[in-house]
Design a protein around this motif. Structure first.
Motif, PDB file in Angstrom:
ATOM      1  N   ILE A   1       0.526  -1.180   0.182  1.00  0.00           N
ATOM      2  CA  ILE A   1      -0.005  -0.072   0.266  1.00  0.00           C
ATOM      3  C   ILE A   1       0.792   1.605  -0.293  1.00  0.00           C
ATOM      4  O   ILE A   1       0.077   2.309  -0.517  1.00  0.00           O
ATOM      5  CB  ILE A   1      -0.529  -0.299   1.120  1.00  0.00           C
ATOM      6  N   ASN A   2       2.039   1.235   0.462  1.00  0.00           N
ATOM      7  CA  ASN A   2       2.938   2.264   0.904  1.00  0.00           C
ATOM      8  C   ASN A   2       3.639   2.456  -0.917  1.00  0.00           C
ATOM      9  O   ASN A   2       4.166   3.270  -0.629  1.00  0.00           O
ATOM     10  CB  ASN A   2       3.572   2.281   1.977  1.00  0.00           C
ATOM     11  N   GLU A   3       4.430   1.260  -0.746  1.00  0.00           N
ATOM     12  CA  GLU A   3       4.726   1.346  -1.728  1.00  0.00           C
ATOM     13  C   GLU A   3       4.189   1.978  -3.078  1.00  0.00           C
ATOM     14  O   GLU A   3       3.252   0.968  -3.948  1.00  0.00           O
ATOM     15  CB  GLU A   3       5.847   0.699  -1.956  1.00  0.00           C
ATOM     16  N   ASP A   4       4.302   3.383  -3.408  1.00  0.00           N
ATOM     17  CA  ASP A   4       3.521   3.447  -5.167  1.00  0.00           C
ATOM     18  C   ASP A   4       3.391   2.852  -6.293  1.00  0.00           C
ATOM     19  O   ASP A   4       2.343   2.403  -6.706  1.00  0.00           O
ATOM     20  CB  ASP A   4       3.563   4.625  -5.438  1.00  0.00           C
TER      21      ASP A   4
ATOM     22  N   ARG B   1      -0.410   0.566  -6.901  1.00  0.00           N
ATOM     23  CA  ARG B   1      -1.338   0.687  -8.035  1.00  0.00           C
ATOM     24  C   ARG B   1      -2.044  -1.065  -8.439  1.00  0.00           C
ATOM     25  O   ARG B   1      -2.654  -1.077  -9.106  1.00  0.00           O
ATOM     26  CB  ARG B   1      -0.099   1.260  -9.727  1.00  0.00           C
ATOM     27  N   PHE B   2      -0.965  -2.040  -8.189  1.00  0.00           N
ATOM     28  CA  PHE B   2      -1.368  -3.801  -8.943  1.00  0.00           C
ATOM     29  C   PHE B   2      -2.233  -3.805  -7.445  1.00  0.00           C
ATOM     30  O   PHE B   2      -3.535  -4.792  -8.130  1.00  0.00           O
ATOM     31  CB  PHE B   2      -0.166  -4.128  -8.888  1.00  0.00           C
TER      32      PHE B   2
ATOM     33  N   LYS C   1      -4.398   3.513   8.803  1.00  0.00           N
ATOM     34  CA  LYS C   1      -3.924   4.153   7.662  1.00  0.00           C
ATOM     35  C   LYS C   1      -3.551   3.357   6.506  1.00  0.00           C
ATOM     36  O   LYS C   1      -3.632   4.423   5.586  1.00  0.00           O
ATOM     37  CB  LYS C   1      -1.885   4.134   8.239  1.00  0.00           C
ATOM     38  N   ASN C   2      -3.734   2.360   6.543  1.00  0.00           N
ATOM     39  CA  ASN C   2      -3.520   1.475   4.700  1.00  0.00           C
ATOM     40  C   ASN C   2      -4.719   1.517   4.392  1.00  0.00           C
ATOM     41  O   ASN C   2      -5.511   1.676   3.362  1.00  0.00           O
ATOM     42  CB  ASN C   2      -3.148  -0.024   5.349  1.00  0.00           C
ATOM     43  N   VAL C   3      -6.088   1.299   5.249  1.00  0.00           N
ATOM     44  CA  VAL C   3      -7.616   1.735   4.637  1.00  0.00           C
ATOM     45  C   VAL C   3      -7.496   3.113   4.377  1.00  0.00           C
ATOM     46  O   VAL C   3      -8.219   3.067   3.172  1.00  0.00           O
ATOM     47  CB  VAL C   3      -8.159   1.215   6.289  1.00  0.00           C
ATOM     48  N   ASP C   4      -7.090   3.980   4.992  1.00  0.00           N
ATOM     49  CA  ASP C   4      -7.495   5.183   4.442  1.00  0.00           C
ATOM     50  C   ASP C   4      -6.698   5.999   3.086  1.00  0.00           C
ATOM     51  O   ASP C   4      -7.572   6.143   2.327  1.00  0.00           O
ATOM     52  CB  ASP C   4      -6.775   6.248   5.417  1.00  0.00           C
ATOM     53  N   LYS C   5      -5.857   4.649   2.923  1.00  0.00           N
ATOM     54  CA  LYS C   5      -4.945   5.092   1.805  1.00  0.00           C
ATOM     55  C   LYS C   5      -5.466   4.337   0.463  1.00  0.00           C
ATOM     56  O   LYS C   5      -5.424   5.189  -0.339  1.00  0.00           O
ATOM     57  CB  LYS C   5      -3.094   5.030   2.049  1.00  0.00           C
ATOM     58  N   ALA C   6      -6.010   3.340   0.484  1.00  0.00           N
ATOM     59  CA  ALA C   6      -6.807   2.460  -0.557  1.00  0.00           C
ATOM     60  C   ALA C   6      -7.819   3.215  -0.400  1.00  0.00           C
ATOM     61  O   ALA C   6      -8.424   2.702  -1.829  1.00  0.00           O
ATOM     62  CB  ALA C   6      -6.833   1.089   0.788  1.00  0.00           C
ATOM     63  N   GLY C   7      -8.558   3.870   0.109  1.00  0.00           N
ATOM     64  CA  GLY C   7      -9.888   4.008   0.001  1.00  0.00           C
ATOM     65  C   GLY C   7     -10.568   3.158   0.649  1.00  0.00           C
ATOM     66  O   GLY C   7     -12.101   3.271  -0.327  1.00  0.00           O
TER      67      GLY C   7
END
Length: 309
Positions: free
Chosen positions: A92-95, A99-100, A117-123
């Protein structure tokens, strides 16, 4: 129920926390098997697709549980068996990987994230759960500090801070940790590298404090393990560490600054005795048994959804 775990095998073994999760699920009566992926990047993983399909035909799983986003994407390139994917942080943290992972999220029957934090970034909006990986609490049965030091050959009076990984692991940011510890007189930073699982427990009982300075994390197992051993923890605000350590005396969140880390380490090093981190881990339900039960319920839900379609 039959579940096939799909995960990286590039190091010649599966990550210990994945194996321990599988064992906890097996103890609950689930038939578990593994498929190891070897290769790097999506092109490397794609070469494993024919072998994965053969494994599916042989084992005939009801559910595939993929660990990390690239594994989840590969597992979803077959559509016969529903896939549950767990994202552990780097995916999740590595752009370049994220994308994959986003494609895997859309294709997976269910997604598990190990930190908010990962939930939030993943949307993430649907078909997901926040479930940090648990630890095998039995692996961290109490050891007397002096006895643990004896096993490691450490002097009883030495001040030891255990670092959260290998110095050459760039993500762990050892440069910042070394700089911070250098500001403390007579304190040694111990690299956690080349030890067995049993020795890691002794390290955590023998150390005066545990330090994490990582650039990124999901829900770091080593922090939970240190807490289970009652070792004072100092960490930058990364992954879910602030949430997990909240309210535990002897545990401190520091700025990404060597002076602040050194100050927090002084507090941790002066802490008297063991922390109540073990109670916190149990109270949060972060044991493998409890986490395994939650995951099995997800499998059942996925199978029910499949049946209804």
């Amino acid at each position: 129920m039959r579940v096939l775990f799909v995960a990286s095998y590039n190091k010649g073994y599966f990550a210990p926390f994945i194996v321990e999760q599988a064992k906890s699920i097996e103890k609950a009566g689930v038939d578990v098997d593994f498929f190891g992926l070897e290769g790097h990047g999506i092109s490397g993983y794609l070469k494993s697709l024919p072998s994965l399909r053969r494994k599916i035909s042989e084992f005939r799983p009801d559910v595939i549980h993929a660990h990390y986003g690239l594994s989840g994407l590969l597992a979803n390139l077959q559509r016969r068996v529903p896939v549950v994917t767990t994202y552990h942080g780097s995916d999740i943290n590595e752009d370049k990987v994220f994308r994959f992972s986003k494609i895997a999220m859309k294709l997976s029957a269910f997604n598990i994230f190990v930190s908010q934090k990962n939930v939030d970034k993943a949307g993430a909006k649907e078909k997901f759960a926040l479930i940090p990986c648990g630890i095998d609490i039995d692996n961290f049965e109490f050891q007397d500090k002096i006895a643990a030091r004896g096993k490691l050959g450490w002097d009883n009076d030495a001040k030891k801070v255990l670092f959260a990984g290998a110095f050459d692991n760039a993500v762990k940011n050892s440069k910042l940790a070394i700089e911070a510890v250098s500001k403390l007189h007579g304190v040694e930073l111990v690299e956690m590298k080349g030890y067995t699982r049993e020795q890691v427990a002794s390290l955590m009982f023998a150390s005066d404090a545990f330090l994490m300075t990582s650039f990124t994390e999901g829900s770091p197992q080593v922090v939970k393990e240190a807490m289970a051993c009652g070792c004072p923890v100092v960490s930058v605000d990364v992954g879910d560490v602030a949430d997990v350590t909240k309210g535990v005396d002897g545990c401190h969140i520091a700025e990404r600054d060597a002076d602040d880390i050194a100050q927090k380490l002084k507090f941790a090093l002066s802490f008297n005795g063991r922390t109540n981190g073990r109670d916190r881990i149990v109270g949060l339900g972060l044991t493998n048994e409890l986490v395994g039960n939650k995951i099995i319920e997800i499998y059942k839900s996925v199978l029910n959804d499949n049946t209804e379609r």
